[in-house]
Design a protein around this motif. Sequence first.
Motif, PDB file in Angstrom:
ATOM      1  N   UNK A  33       0.863  -1.178   0.000  1.00  0.00           N
ATOM      2  CA  UNK A  33       0.000   0.000   0.000  1.00  0.00           C
ATOM      3  C   UNK A  33       0.900   1.229   0.000  1.00  0.00           C
ATOM      4  N   UNK A  34       0.697   2.106  -0.954  1.00  0.00           N
ATOM      5  CA  UNK A  34       1.519   3.307  -1.046  1.00  0.00           C
ATOM      6  C   UNK A  34       1.191   4.272   0.091  1.00  0.00           C
ATOM      7  N   UNK A  35       2.204   4.985   0.599  1.00  0.00           N
ATOM      8  CA  UNK A  35       1.992   5.891   1.748  1.00  0.00           C
ATOM      9  C   UNK A  35       0.871   6.901   1.524  1.00  0.00           C
ATOM     10  N   UNK A  36       0.715   7.418   0.315  1.00  0.00           N
ATOM     11  CA  UNK A  36      -0.310   8.435   0.074  1.00  0.00           C
ATOM     12  C   UNK A  36      -1.719   7.847   0.079  1.00  0.00           C
ATOM     13  N   UNK A  37      -1.835   6.524   0.160  1.00  0.00           N
ATOM     14  CA  UNK A  37      -3.154   5.887   0.171  1.00  0.00           C
ATOM     15  C   UNK A  37      -3.428   5.170   1.484  1.00  0.00           C
ATOM     16  N   UNK A  38      -2.670   5.496   2.509  1.00  0.00           N
ATOM     17  CA  UNK A  38      -2.784   4.769   3.783  1.00  0.00           C
ATOM     18  C   UNK A  38      -4.131   4.986   4.466  1.00  0.00           C
TER      19      UNK A  38
END
Length: 234
Positions: free
Chosen positions: A108-113
């Motif tokens: 999961x990408x940090x900007x979509x946490x």
Amino acid sequence: MSTRVTPLSLSAIEQLPTHPRRCVFWEMDPAPEGHGRDFCDPEFEKEAWLSMVMLEWGSCAQVASFGDSDDKIAGVAFYAPPNMVPRARLFPTSPVSADAILLTTMRIEPHASDLDVGADLIRAVVTDLVRRNVRALEAFGFRRQEDDRPSAGYVPSTTSVRECSPAECMIGADFLEDMGFEVVAPHPRFPRLRLELDRDHGWKEEVEAALERLIEAASLTVEDVTGRTALAVP
């Protein structure tokens, strides 16, 4: 904000975020120290592995995106037959069951946490496998320990992607259990978990029930037509 999840295509491999595109934690045999594996090109190796699996087996990754463009990737999940995943045989809870597909990693990408991307990806993987008549999905979960050192029998990664590690490239066992997976091979650090697709998701029962409804409806239609025809005959 909602997400869209679609299968990864060969033409879209280059659009993957940096870590999923370069990580070969699962896809290559760990090399003993001093054998030159650090000089490999991980991005090339990852693309070669994805191409091989897609051509021989089919879809092996689901990609979640959000916003107005599919370029805004929120997360990705990889899965494949265990015999196509070199690291699958190296865990103390190996081997994966013969009737199961292996869910290797989910990033999961940090900007979509703050989005529910993990659950969306799991649902997409399950939907794909149910359509392909796969009986079960298994995964090696990761439980973080206080000293965070590999257990005996585990071979660490020696690839050039230094950020690759069990903590980065494996799925948390707690998350898998929240998604309905059950531990089938216990281990304090690397339990193997399993999701029964024909039980937990009831896809066989739903299909059989739908067929029964269609047969029943067809039978009633035939009876109705036959009855009306009989009344019309003197």
